[in-house]
Enzyme design. Structure first.
Site, PDB file in Angstrom:
ATOM      1  N   ASN A 147       0.811  -1.232   0.000  1.00  0.00           N
ATOM      2  CA  ASN A 147       0.000   0.000   0.000  1.00  0.00           C
ATOM      3  C   ASN A 147       0.840   1.277   0.000  1.00  0.00           C
ATOM      4  O   ASN A 147       0.545   2.231  -0.705  1.00  0.00           O
ATOM      5  CB  ASN A 147      -0.995  -0.030   1.158  1.00  0.00           C
ATOM      6  CG  ASN A 147      -0.341  -0.223   2.503  1.00  0.00           C
ATOM      7  OD1 ASN A 147       0.781  -0.716   2.605  1.00  0.00           O
ATOM      8  ND2 ASN A 147      -1.031   0.157   3.552  1.00  0.00           N
ATOM      9  N   GLU A 243       3.694  -4.909  12.530  1.00  0.00           N
ATOM     10  CA  GLU A 243       2.696  -3.864  12.255  1.00  0.00           C
ATOM     11  C   GLU A 243       1.648  -4.506  11.364  1.00  0.00           C
ATOM     12  O   GLU A 243       1.866  -4.685  10.166  1.00  0.00           O
ATOM     13  CB  GLU A 243       3.348  -2.679  11.526  1.00  0.00           C
ATOM     14  CG  GLU A 243       4.378  -1.913  12.340  1.00  0.00           C
ATOM     15  CD  GLU A 243       3.748  -1.001  13.376  1.00  0.00           C
ATOM     16  OE1 GLU A 243       2.511  -0.994  13.530  1.00  0.00           O
ATOM     17  OE2 GLU A 243       4.521  -0.298  14.058  1.00  0.00           O
ATOM     18  N   CYS A 277      -3.115   1.245   6.402  1.00  0.00           N
ATOM     19  CA  CYS A 277      -3.330   0.452   7.616  1.00  0.00           C
ATOM     20  C   CYS A 277      -4.123   1.237   8.636  1.00  0.00           C
ATOM     21  O   CYS A 277      -5.110   0.757   9.166  1.00  0.00           O
ATOM     22  CB  CYS A 277      -1.982   0.039   8.192  1.00  0.00           C
ATOM     23  SG  CYS A 277      -0.842   1.399   8.417  1.00  0.00           S
TER      24      CYS A 277
HETATM   25  P1  NAD Z   1       0.482  -9.597   3.393  1.00  0.00           P
HETATM   26  O1  NAD Z   1       0.588 -10.068   4.793  1.00  0.00           O
HETATM   27  O2  NAD Z   1      -0.262 -10.420   2.430  1.00  0.00           O
HETATM   28  O3  NAD Z   1       1.925  -9.381   2.752  1.00  0.00           O
HETATM   29  C1  NAD Z   1       2.892  -8.546   3.356  1.00  0.00           C
HETATM   30  C2  NAD Z   1       4.283  -9.034   2.991  1.00  0.00           C
HETATM   31  O4  NAD Z   1       4.520 -10.311   3.595  1.00  0.00           O
HETATM   32  C3  NAD Z   1       4.519  -9.234   1.501  1.00  0.00           C
HETATM   33  O5  NAD Z   1       5.829  -8.806   1.198  1.00  0.00           O
HETATM   34  C4  NAD Z   1       4.392 -10.741   1.339  1.00  0.00           C
HETATM   35  O6  NAD Z   1       5.091 -11.261   0.223  1.00  0.00           O
HETATM   36  C5  NAD Z   1       5.021 -11.220   2.621  1.00  0.00           C
HETATM   37  N1  NAD Z   1       4.634 -12.566   3.050  1.00  0.00           N
HETATM   38  C6  NAD Z   1       3.532 -13.279   2.732  1.00  0.00           C
HETATM   39  N2  NAD Z   1       3.550 -14.472   3.367  1.00  0.00           N
HETATM   40  C7  NAD Z   1       4.685 -14.515   4.100  1.00  0.00           C
HETATM   41  C8  NAD Z   1       5.253 -15.460   5.007  1.00  0.00           C
HETATM   42  N3  NAD Z   1       4.647 -16.624   5.268  1.00  0.00           N
HETATM   43  N4  NAD Z   1       6.416 -15.151   5.609  1.00  0.00           N
HETATM   44  C9  NAD Z   1       7.025 -13.976   5.381  1.00  0.00           C
HETATM   45  N5  NAD Z   1       6.548 -13.041   4.536  1.00  0.00           N
HETATM   46  C10 NAD Z   1       5.375 -13.307   3.912  1.00  0.00           C
HETATM   47  O7  NAD Z   1      -0.129  -8.131   3.510  1.00  0.00           O
HETATM   48  P2  NAD Z   1      -0.559  -7.145   2.304  1.00  0.00           P
HETATM   49  O8  NAD Z   1      -1.857  -7.630   1.735  1.00  0.00           O
HETATM   50  O9  NAD Z   1       0.594  -6.905   1.417  1.00  0.00           O
HETATM   51  O10 NAD Z   1      -0.825  -5.780   3.104  1.00  0.00           O
HETATM   52  C11 NAD Z   1      -2.067  -5.370   3.552  1.00  0.00           C
HETATM   53  C12 NAD Z   1      -2.191  -5.549   5.051  1.00  0.00           C
HETATM   54  O11 NAD Z   1      -1.111  -4.876   5.697  1.00  0.00           O
HETATM   55  C13 NAD Z   1      -3.440  -4.938   5.627  1.00  0.00           C
HETATM   56  O12 NAD Z   1      -3.991  -5.817   6.576  1.00  0.00           O
HETATM   57  C14 NAD Z   1      -2.935  -3.680   6.321  1.00  0.00           C
HETATM   58  O13 NAD Z   1      -3.753  -3.224   7.383  1.00  0.00           O
HETATM   59  C15 NAD Z   1      -1.602  -4.115   6.785  1.00  0.00           C
HETATM   60  N6  NAD Z   1      -0.727  -2.967   7.029  1.00  0.00           N
HETATM   61  C16 NAD Z   1      -0.388  -2.660   8.322  1.00  0.00           C
HETATM   62  C17 NAD Z   1       0.395  -1.540   8.585  1.00  0.00           C
HETATM   63  C18 NAD Z   1       0.768  -1.154   9.986  1.00  0.00           C
HETATM   64  O14 NAD Z   1       1.612  -0.294  10.169  1.00  0.00           O
HETATM   65  N7  NAD Z   1       0.189  -1.761  11.005  1.00  0.00           N
HETATM   66  C19 NAD Z   1       0.837  -0.753   7.526  1.00  0.00           C
HETATM   67  C20 NAD Z   1       0.474  -1.096   6.220  1.00  0.00           C
HETATM   68  C21 NAD Z   1      -0.307  -2.219   5.984  1.00  0.00           C
END
Ligand code: NAD
Length: 469
Positions: A147, A243, A277
Site C-alpha cells: 500500500n 505492524e 493500515c
Molecule cells: P500480506 O501479509 O499479504 O503481505 C505482506 C508481505 O509479507 C509481503 O511482502 C508478502 O510477500 C510477505 N509474506 C507473505 N507471506 C509470508 C510469510 N509466510 N512469511 C514472510 N513473509 C510473507 O499483507 P498485504 O496484503 O501486502 O498488506 C495489507 C495488510 O497490511 C493490511 O492488513 C494492512 O492493514 C496491513 N498494514 C499494516 C500496517 C501497519 O503499520 N500496522 C501498515 C500497512 C499495511
C-alpha cells in the site's frame, strides 16, 4: 537514474526468471521484475552478513551523514521514483499520494539520522555503576506490504541502518518495482551489502523469516501473515516488530460542526484510496448530527477526482490489485444486501481493465455488518448511527484488532477522556491517521506489537546490553 526509464532499466532482471508488472489503472505492461529464489536469498544474506562488521564499526556521525546522503539521492530522483510508484501502485502523483510518499521517505531518513540513542546510566550511587547501551542486532529482515511500498520500507530500513545493522529487504510481490527502485537509488550511496533486496512472494518471505542469520524481523502486513511469522521465528527466537492489520473506528460526538470536519473525515478514511493500515475504516456518528455529517461527507466525496495516477488532477486512484477489488466489492455487496443505504458509489465496473472501485459511503448500516467488522482496505466507508457514547465505545472496541482510532469533538478534554477508553495504539483527536517520525506508532491486540519511529523505533532495532561495574 534521473528518469523513469533509467530507473526501470536499472532494476530489470538481467538473468533468471522475470515477472511482468501491469499498471493497475489500465492493465498496461510497465516493466519486468526478477523473481528470486533460495540461491538469491543466500547471496543477499551473505552480502548483508559480510557488510555488517564494517557498517557497525562506523562512527555514529558517519552513519548519520550517510543517511542524509541517501536522503539527498532520493530527493534528486524524487520525480522518477514517484512516477514508478504511481504507475505500479496506482496512487496518483498528486494529493497525499506518490510525491507525498517519496517526500516522506526523505523526511523519515533525515529525522532518523538526527535521532540519537545514547547509552543511559541507570545506577550511579558511588557503590554501583550500571549503564544500558543499545547495540546493533546484526542483520534485519524488512518485509513490506503493497500500500505504501516506499514509505513503509524506509520506516523499517532507516532506523535499522541508523543503529548499525545491515538489512535484507523484501518488497511485496505486488509492488516489487517500487521496492527495487527505491533500493537502487539508496544503493548509489550505501556501501555494498548494507542494503540487499530479495524480490518474490510469500514463499521467499517464508524462507527468509526462518533463517537464523537475522537478528530481527520488521514486518508490516496482514495479521494472518504476522501469525505465520511468529511461528517461523520461534526456532531462532528472532526478535519481531509486527505492524499488522487494523479496522480503525472514528467516533463523532454531537458537538461537532459537520461541514468543518467533513474534509478531515474524508482523508482520514480515503487516503491512498482507503488502502492504508491506519485509515478510518468505520465511522460512528451521533444521532444529533448523523444526517448532517453524512451530507457533508457525501459533498466532499463527490468532488474528489479518481483516475489514472499520472493525470495531475486526480487525488484518488485504482485499487492496487484485483484481489483487493474483490474484497471491497464483496463487502459493499453484503452491506447493500442487508438493506444499508448507499450515499455515493457502490456500483463498480467489473469488466474494466483497471481496478477502480468508486468512492463509496454506506449509511444506516447494522454495526454487525461485515463491511463494519472486516478490514475493507479500500474506498468504502460504513457510517453507523449511535445515540449513547458508551455503546459507541463498546462497538469501537469490539473487534480483534487495535491499530488506530479517532474522536471528533469541539471539546478536547471530553475527546481525550473518550480516547483513554479506546483499545488502539494511537487515538487521534479531530484527525485520523497522521504519523510523525518522532511519535511512536504501533498496534495493540491483533494489530501487532512493537513500536516504530523516534527513540522507541531505534530501540526496536537494537539489543540492550548492561555494563555493570
Ligand atoms: P500480506 O501479509 O499479504 O503481505 C505482506 C508481505 O509479507 C509481503 O511482502 C508478502 O510477500 C510477505 N509474506 C507473505 N507471506 C509470508 C510469510 N509466510 N512469511 C514472510 N513473509 C510473507 O499483507 P498485504 O496484503 O501486502 O498488506 C495489507 C495488510 O497490511 C493490511 O492488513 C494492512 O492493514 C496491513 N498494514 C499494516 C500496517 C501497519 O503499520 N500496522 C501498515 C500497512 C499495511
Amino acid at each position: 537514474m534521473d528518469s523513469e526509464a533509467g530507473l526501470l532499466a536499472a532494476i530489470a532482471p538481467t538473468d533468471g526468471p522475470g515477472r511482468e508488472v501491469h499498471d493497475p489503472a489500465t492493465g498496461e505492461l510497465i516493466g519486468t521484475v526478477p523473481v528470486h529464489g533460495t540461491a538469491d536469498l543466500d547471496r543477499a544474506i551473505a552480502g548483508a552478513t559480510n557488510a555488517r562488521r564494517a557498517w557497525a564499526a562506523l562512527d555514529d556521525d558517519e552513519r548519520k551523514a550517510t543517511l542524509h546522503r541517501v536522503a539527498d539521492a532520493i530527493e534528486a530522483a524524487a520525480e522518477p521514483l514517484a512516477r514508478v510508484l504511481s504507475r505500479e501502485q496506482g496512487k496518483p502523483l498528486n494529493g497525499p499520494n506518490a510525491r507525498f510518499e517519496v517526500g516522506a521517505c526523505v523526511g523519515w531518513l533525515r529525522a532518523t539520522a538526527e535521532t540519537p540513542l545514547p547509552g543511559e546510566v541507570v545506577v550511579d550511587d558511588g557503590e554501583t555503576y550500571a549503564e544500558l547501551r543499545y547495540r546493533p542486532v546484526g542483520t534485519v529482515a524488512a518485509i513490506t506490504p503493497w500500500n505504501w511500498p516506499m514509505m513503509i520500507a524506509i520506516w523499517q530500513i532507516a532506523p535499522a541502518l541508523r543503529m548499525g545493522n545491515t538489512v535484507v529487504a523484501k518488497p511485496s510481490e505486488y509492488t516489487t518495482l517500487s521496492g527495487l527502485a527505491l533500493a537502487a537509488v539508496m544503493n548509489e550511496v550505501l556501501p555494498e551489502g548494507v542494503l540487499e533486496v530479495v524480490a518474490g512472494d510469500g514463499a521467499i518471505g517464508a524462507e527468509m523469516v526462518a533463517r537464523p542469520e537475522f537478528g530481527k524481523i520488521m514486518f508490516t502486513g496482514s495479521t494472518a501473515t504476522g501469525k505465520r511469522i511468529i511461528e517461523a521465528s520461534a526456532g531462532n527466537l528472532t526478535r519481531l516488530t509486527l505492524e499488522l492489520g487494523g479496522n480503525d473506528a472514528g467516533i463523532v460526538l454531537p458537538d461537532v460542526d459537520p461541514a468543518a470536519i467533513a474534509e478531515g473525515l474524508f482523508w482520514g478514511a480515503f487516503i491512498n484510496t482507503g488502502q492504508t493500515c491506519a485509515a478510518m475504516k468505520r465511522l460512528y456518528v451521533h444521532d444529533d448530527v448523523y444526517d448532517a455529517v453524512c451530507a457533508a461527507l457525501t459533498a466532499v466525496a463527490e468532488q474528489m477526482p479518481m483516475g489514472v495516477g499520472l493525470d495531475e488532477q486526480n487525488v484518488l486512484g485504482p485499487l492496487q490489485n484485483r484481489m483487493q477489488f474483490g474484497v471491497v466489492d464483496r463487502l459493499v455487496e453484503a452491506a447493500k444486501a442487508s438493506g444499508a443505504r448507499v450515499l455515493v458509489g457502490g456500483e463498480p465496473d467489473r469488466e474494466q481493465a483497471g481496478h477502480f472501485y468508486p468512492t463509496t459511503l454506506v449509511a444506516d448500516i447494522d454495526p454487525g455488518n461485515p463491511l463494519v467488522l472486516e478490514e475493507q482496505f479500500g474506498p468504502a466507508l460504513p457510517i453507523v448511527r449511535y445515540s449513547d457514547i458508551d455503546e459507541a465505545v463498546r462497538l469501537a472496541n469490539d473487534v480483534e484488532v487495535g491499530l488506530g482510532a479517532s474522536v471528533w469533538s469541539g471539546d478536547r478534554d471530553r475527546a481525550r477522556e473518550i480516547a483513554a477508553r479506546l483499545e488502539a495504539g494511537t487515538v487521534w483527536i479531530n484527525s485520523h491517521g497522521g504519523v510523525h517520525p518522532m511519535i511512536p506508532f504501533g498496534g495493540v491486540k491483533q494489530s501487532g506489537y512493537g513500536l516504530e519511529f523516534g527513540v522507541e523505533g531505534l530501540k526496536a532495532v537494537s539489543v540492550p546490553q548492561v555494563v555493570n561495574g
